[in-house]
Design an enzyme around this catalytic site. Structure first.
Site, mmCIF file in Angstrom:
data_model
loop_
_atom_site.group_PDB
_atom_site.id
_atom_site.type_symbol
_atom_site.label_atom_id
_atom_site.label_comp_id
_atom_site.label_asym_id
_atom_site.label_seq_id
_atom_site.Cartn_x
_atom_site.Cartn_y
_atom_site.Cartn_z
ATOM 1 N N PRO A 72 106.742 40.891 63.106
ATOM 2 C CA PRO A 72 105.805 39.812 62.741
ATOM 3 C C PRO A 72 106.427 38.757 61.838
ATOM 4 C CG PRO A 72 104.690 41.916 62.650
ATOM 5 C CD PRO A 72 106.142 42.223 62.883
ATOM 6 N N CYS A 73 106.045 37.504 62.103
ATOM 7 C CA CYS A 73 106.690 36.381 61.422
ATOM 8 C C CYS A 73 105.827 35.748 60.327
ATOM 9 C CB CYS A 73 107.037 35.301 62.451
ATOM 10 S SG CYS A 73 105.583 34.513 63.211
#
Length: 377
Positions: A72-73
């Site tokens: 996840p960013c």
């Protein structure tokens, strides 16, 4: 056959990029909606849905050639909350790292690891998060190097992303896969600066990956739009007029020039707040802006189609979003608009994965297997 694990799998876009010559031994994602799409396209015999922190090494089959992880960013994004790898979402990287350590202890860590994240991961916390990622890979016995690859070289979407490729330090990397210094096409100034900040023991384990330039043309936006779009409807003339009224003089002029082009022109519109006022910004360069997850209306791209004096607008369709990520039209998308758009906007560009597979992963595997044959002989 080449084998891989797919962590933070989403709808399996890494799977799509690696192609039929690769077999997935294990896949994991936390989101049931994305997992439903994964099942429809790739089956579920190797899919485990749930928190990666709860995945145990004995659930992960065999020893894969590659572990892919598009973690996840949100906490690393320049538009995010800035907490970096300490965040609840991007911090799931540490659960992945823990699992790699467990596999290493079992003597079956993947021969390679590929990580994908936003450009902001290079500079998050002044580069400390990037250093922490490289350090974590080195601690499990890998050499690693980073690249910035923009999907625009493969599809008509501006989507620069960080790719870190790590290889077991015991394996020999063929000289044609890397360079002695940075290659500007793959390692821009931000990567070089991040490398220069690394301590010497990490620099000693760095690889300047140097794949060849893409040999395909990305096409343009007007080549992939649906003329009879599915899942969206055209705006009313009043809604389109409102969008045009939200444009600055510069953007309105772009529309006027498109009218004079003498052919159908397709552009994209983003709504942004400028100096406290919502504006509609348009581009007609044949390239889409970066797809994003639809957390709010402003994150969804609007298509504008100009043909002479006729101007129409609508949201980007789910299939168009999928095409912008390089997914084939055979890929089964979720039925709900938001679910389909979220799946695309949160994924990895398929042809970028294919390029890395062809020019880094597969040559490394071939080199490794040749060496194994020599040892047996």
């Amino acid at each position: 056959m080449n084998t891989f694990y797919e962590f933070f799998a989403g709808g399996g876009m890494a799977h799509a990029g690696l192609g039929e010559e690769w077999k997935c031994l294990f896949a994991n994602d936390f989101c049931e909606k994305k997992a439903a799409s994964y099942r429809k396209n790739w089956g579920d015999d190797h899919l485990v849905v749930g928190d990666i922190a709860k995945v145990k090494a004995n659930q992960v089959e065999g020893q894969a050639d590659l572990a892919w992880a598009s973690f996840p960013c949100q906490d690393l994004s320049l538009a995010g909350n800035g907490v970096g790898l300490d965040g609840d979402r991007s911090g799931t990287f540490w659960a992945f790292h823990k699992l790699m350590k467990q596999l290493d202890k079992d003597g079956r860590k993947p021969h390679m690891i590929a990580l994908e994240n936003v450009y902001g991961a290079v500079t998050s916390h002044g580069g400390k998060d990037f250093e922490a990622i490289i350090k974590s890979l080195v601690s499990v016995g890998y050499r690693a190097g980073g690249m910035i690859i923009d999907a625009v070289h493969f599809v008509p979407q501006s989507r620069p992303r960080l790719f870190i490729v790590a290889v077991d330090a015991k394996l020999t990397v063929p000289s044609e896969l890397c360079a002695e210094t940075a290659t500007p096409a793959w390692q821009p100034a931000a990567i070089v600066k991040a490398y220069n900040r690394l301590p010497k023991k990490l620099k000693d384990q760095w690889i300047w990956w140097a794949p060849p330039a893409p040999d395909t043309t990305p096409g343009t936006l007007d080549q992939l739009i649906e003329h009879e779009p599915q899942g969206v409807t055209w705006h009313t003339p009043e809604e389109t007029a409102k969008l045009l009224e939200m444009m600055s003089e510069v953007n309105a002029q772009k529309v006027e020039l498109a009218k004079q082009a003498g052919r159908l022109k397709v552009g994209t519109i983003y709504r942004r707040t400028r100096e406290g006022r919502q504006r509609a910004e348009v581009r007609f360069d044949g390239i889409s802006g970066c797809l994003r997850t639809p957390s709010g209306g402003s994150s969804r791209q609007t298509i504008i189609v100009v043909e002479g004096e006729k101007v129409r607008s609508r949201l980007l369709s789910p299939r168009e979003a999928a095409r912008l990520m390089g997914l084939s039209d055979n890929y089964v998308l979720p039925e709900r608009y938001n679910d389909a758009y979220h799946l695309a906007g949160d994924g990895v560009a398929v042809p970028v994965v294919a390029h890395l597979a062809r020019h880094i992963f597969e040559p490394l595997i071939e080199s490794y297997r040749r060496l194994q044959l020599v040892k047996v002989a």
